[in-house]
Motif scaffolding. Structure first.
Motif, mmCIF file in Angstrom:
data_model
loop_
_atom_site.group_PDB
_atom_site.id
_atom_site.type_symbol
_atom_site.label_atom_id
_atom_site.label_comp_id
_atom_site.label_asym_id
_atom_site.label_seq_id
_atom_site.Cartn_x
_atom_site.Cartn_y
_atom_site.Cartn_z
ATOM 1 N N UNK A 120 -103.230 -40.496 42.515
ATOM 2 C CA UNK A 120 -104.279 -40.666 43.563
ATOM 3 C C UNK A 120 -104.154 -42.576 43.573
ATOM 4 N N UNK A 121 -104.533 -42.781 44.649
ATOM 5 C CA UNK A 121 -104.640 -44.558 44.782
ATOM 6 C C UNK A 121 -105.815 -44.837 45.732
ATOM 7 N N UNK A 122 -106.506 -45.754 45.854
ATOM 8 C CA UNK A 122 -107.514 -46.208 46.716
ATOM 9 C C UNK A 122 -108.035 -47.468 46.186
ATOM 10 N N UNK A 123 -108.289 -48.358 47.231
ATOM 11 C CA UNK A 123 -108.878 -49.634 47.055
ATOM 12 C C UNK A 123 -110.188 -49.790 48.083
ATOM 13 N N UNK A 124 -111.299 -50.350 47.523
ATOM 14 C CA UNK A 124 -112.293 -50.273 48.556
ATOM 15 C C UNK A 124 -113.233 -51.485 48.217
ATOM 16 N N UNK A 125 -113.774 -52.188 49.434
ATOM 17 C CA UNK A 125 -114.581 -53.242 49.250
ATOM 18 C C UNK A 125 -116.236 -52.655 49.170
ATOM 19 N N UNK A 126 -117.054 -53.129 48.681
ATOM 20 C CA UNK A 126 -118.313 -52.589 48.293
ATOM 21 C C UNK A 126 -119.230 -53.979 48.809
ATOM 22 N N UNK A 127 -119.818 -53.732 49.787
ATOM 23 C CA UNK A 127 -120.657 -54.985 50.371
ATOM 24 C C UNK A 127 -122.082 -55.392 49.880
ATOM 25 N N UNK A 128 -122.438 -56.646 49.636
ATOM 26 C CA UNK A 128 -123.650 -56.985 49.314
ATOM 27 C C UNK A 128 -123.912 -56.507 47.882
ATOM 28 N N UNK A 129 -123.095 -57.072 47.037
ATOM 29 C CA UNK A 129 -123.086 -56.460 45.439
ATOM 30 C C UNK A 129 -122.547 -57.560 44.951
ATOM 31 N N UNK A 130 -122.894 -58.389 43.694
ATOM 32 C CA UNK A 130 -124.322 -57.883 43.325
ATOM 33 C C UNK A 130 -125.515 -58.112 43.963
ATOM 34 N N UNK A 131 -125.547 -59.029 45.010
ATOM 35 C CA UNK A 131 -126.419 -59.575 45.994
ATOM 36 C C UNK A 131 -125.961 -59.635 47.193
ATOM 37 N N UNK A 132 -126.888 -59.811 48.218
ATOM 38 C CA UNK A 132 -126.587 -59.877 49.672
ATOM 39 C C UNK A 132 -125.542 -61.027 49.806
ATOM 40 N N UNK A 133 -124.615 -60.893 50.664
ATOM 41 C CA UNK A 133 -123.555 -61.876 50.982
ATOM 42 C C UNK A 133 -122.571 -62.094 50.199
ATOM 43 N N UNK A 134 -122.602 -61.226 49.105
ATOM 44 C CA UNK A 134 -121.420 -61.069 48.054
ATOM 45 C C UNK A 134 -120.789 -59.724 48.142
ATOM 46 N N UNK A 135 -119.454 -59.622 47.674
ATOM 47 C CA UNK A 135 -118.904 -58.164 47.798
ATOM 48 C C UNK A 135 -117.847 -58.114 46.682
ATOM 49 N N UNK A 136 -117.669 -57.106 46.333
ATOM 50 C CA UNK A 136 -116.591 -56.460 45.066
ATOM 51 C C UNK A 136 -115.966 -55.577 45.693
ATOM 52 N N UNK A 137 -114.661 -55.559 45.170
ATOM 53 C CA UNK A 137 -113.427 -54.694 45.389
ATOM 54 C C UNK A 137 -113.172 -53.883 44.421
ATOM 55 N N UNK A 138 -113.220 -52.601 44.458
ATOM 56 C CA UNK A 138 -112.902 -51.818 43.285
ATOM 57 C C UNK A 138 -111.472 -50.982 43.700
ATOM 58 N N UNK A 139 -110.858 -50.933 42.607
ATOM 59 C CA UNK A 139 -109.411 -50.073 42.674
ATOM 60 C C UNK A 139 -109.375 -48.827 41.630
ATOM 61 N N UNK A 140 -108.930 -47.635 42.214
ATOM 62 C CA UNK A 140 -108.672 -46.585 41.353
ATOM 63 C C UNK A 140 -107.661 -47.061 40.269
ATOM 64 N N UNK A 141 -108.018 -46.891 38.843
ATOM 65 C CA UNK A 141 -107.079 -46.983 37.713
ATOM 66 C C UNK A 141 -106.844 -45.864 37.043
#
Length: 513
Positions: A325-346
């Motif tokens: 499996x593979x996948x990468x996603x951007x999670x908006x407004x984390x850890x606070x509003x205006x910031x984003x994090x990107x997570x990837x399947x490992x």
């Protein structure tokens, strides 16, 4: 006298010539046969919740073998592990409740004795609401008696240290508390206190329930189970971790199953204030997927005494180990509003890791090559070459044989790693199973970027990998929360939900549909 003199002479001849064609037997004495049903709480050292306990006192011990027979069961070995008592525990079955014949053999001398039966004896509930209070070295253990119609007429208390019984009370009657005698306990040592409710109304023991509580006499906390925590959500390859100030053995138990020994002795400088030294960490890697989706319980023990328990929820993706499996996603407004994090399947973690924070994840690429060091008797499983790491992680793997295992990050000081965790999957390669090692690390403390880890067994390097760490700008993010649906994972039409888990400093899967 003449017989004894001849016997001594013959024994002397055997000793002098180192040849003896027949063994002298000693008269066997059997006394105090017992046969009762025992109902134990899930943190009981025998690991059996409901069992039949039978045995006898035998003399002499040396050269004597003991067996038990009943119905179709013949010559069941009864070991003398606690001389002079021979005893065997069997999972409860109604077919085992009749009279047993116990036979002891020493040379040519054979003796037999019969036990009582326990036909119709129902399981006796435990005492409830166990607690400890009062003076540190002479505490009072309190409990409440169960409301039950199953016969019972007395309470007794036993205290164990390091797996050995150090105290047994006489019958206390049907009381609700017991004060530990002075001079029995020592500060900083682990004790398992066992409260037994018993039925001896027939004139002998036929039924017992046992409930246990762990105790460490100290003015400061002596142990902590840091993960999993009560009410937490777990997914993928996880870490059972924490610290214990002083113990010979640290064990964990899932859902009342067999206890498993965990590697203990990792450097934890943050425990010096409580423990007086730093080699107190423990860690155990587990694939949460094997437990299955749902609610589970973990208990932690130091020298047989339970010091922590937690109930947690596991979410799986329907398989024990998801491959391909593979996948990468951007999670908006984390850890606070205006910031984003990107997570990837490992895949090695069977979970998502953070690979970007308010930036293009493509910029977070590892560029340092590994130094290949292959060995069939060692394996660094995580981190892997080129992997992405985030949050609280575990440096883990296995080694068939070593006295000392160490890791070194970015050329810094080597850190000793706890070694000896049970790893059944290494038995074919190593010939035994106590080969796992694990070291808890907060990847955030390394900072963003590429890092290198080297692993050593008895001072010989066996692994060297480079990996990339992504942080959220702090060593330990507090007070943040967030839950996000990730569409079309692990395949089209399927969805998972991830939630921020502060103890892990990472996201965990909390739903799959």
């Amino acid at each position: 006298m003449k017989t004894n003199q001849l016997q001594k002479h013959a024994m002397g001849m055997c000793g002098a010539l180192l040849v003896c064609t027949s063994a002298w037997s000693e008269p066997v004495t059997l006394s105090g046969p017992f046969h009762f049903r025992q109902h134990s709480s899930v943190n009981s050292p025998p690991g059996l919740a409901d069992f039949v306990d039978l045995g006898v006192t035998v003399e002499p011990v040396n050269g004597t073998s003991v067996t038990a027979s009943q119905g179709s069961i013949t010559n069941l070995p009864v070991p003398i592990n606690n001389p002079p008592i021979a005893e065997v525990l069997l999972p409860y079955d109604s077919s085992l409740t009749g009279l047993w014949t116990i036979t002891a053999v020493n040379g040519s001398d054979t003796r037999s004795i019969q036990t009582n039966d326990i036909v119709g004896v129902e399981p006796l509930p435990f005492v409830e609401n166990l607690s400890i209070s009062g003076a540190i070295l002479t505490p009072t253990v309190s409990w409440s008696l169960p409301n039950t119609s199953v016969p019972h007429n007395r309470v007794r208390v036993r205290i164990h240290a390091g797996g050995n019984q150090v105290y047994q009370s006489p019958s206390l009657g049907l009381v609700n508390s017991f004060t530990v005698p002075d001079g029995l306990l020592a500060q900083g040592k682990w004790y398992a206190i066992r409260v037994m409710l018993e039925d001896t109304t027939r004139g002998f023991l036929v039924n017992r329930s046992s409930n246990w509580i762990g105790y460490n006499p100290s003015t400061t906390p002596q142990a902590s189970l840091e993960s999993p925590q009560q009410g937490s959500f777990e997914s993928g390859i996880g870490l059972i971790r924490g610290w214990v100030c002083e113990a010979g053995v640290v064990e964990i138990q899932f859902d009342g199953q067999s206890r498993q020994q965990v590697a203990y002795g990792t450097t934890r400088n943050d425990t010096v204030a409580n423990c007086g030294d730093a080699n107190n960490g423990f860690g155990f890697t587990d694939n949460w997927n094997k437990l299955g989706t749902g609610i589970h319980t973990v208990r932690a023990f130091a020298d047989g005494a339970e010091f922590a328990s937690a109930t947690f929820t596991v979410t799986t993706l329907g398989v024990e180990f998801l491959r391909g499996a593979s996948g990468e996603y951007t999670l908006p407004n984390f850890p606070q509003a205006g910031n984003n994090v990107t997570v990837r399947w490992a895949e090695p973690h069977q979970n998502f890791v953070i690979v970007g924070a308010s930036r293009n994840p493509a910029s977070a690429q590892s560029t340092v090559s590994a130094v290949p060091l292959a060995s069939s008797s060692t394996n660094l499983e995580s981190p892997q070459q080129g992997s992405f790491e985030s949050g609280i992680g575990l440096i883990r793997g296995w080694i068939c044989q070593a006295s000392t295992v160490e890791v070194q990050i970015d050329g810094g000081e080597r850190q000793r790693v706890a070694y000896g965790t049970t790893r059944n999957d290494t038995s074919e390669v190593c010939g035994d199973t106590n080969n796992g090692f694990g070291y808890t690390v907060n990847w955030n403390s390394l900072g963003n970027g590429t890092h290198t880890l080297r692993a050593f067994a008895d001072n010989a390097e066996f692994a060297n990998v480079s990996f990339t760490v992504t942080t959220l700008g702090v060593d330990f993010l507090q007070g943040a929360s967030g839950e996000y649906p990730l569409a079309n994972f692990p395949q089209a039409g399927k969805n998972v939900t991830v939630r921020w888990a502060e103890p892990h400093q990472n996201f965990v899967i909390v739903n799959y549909q």
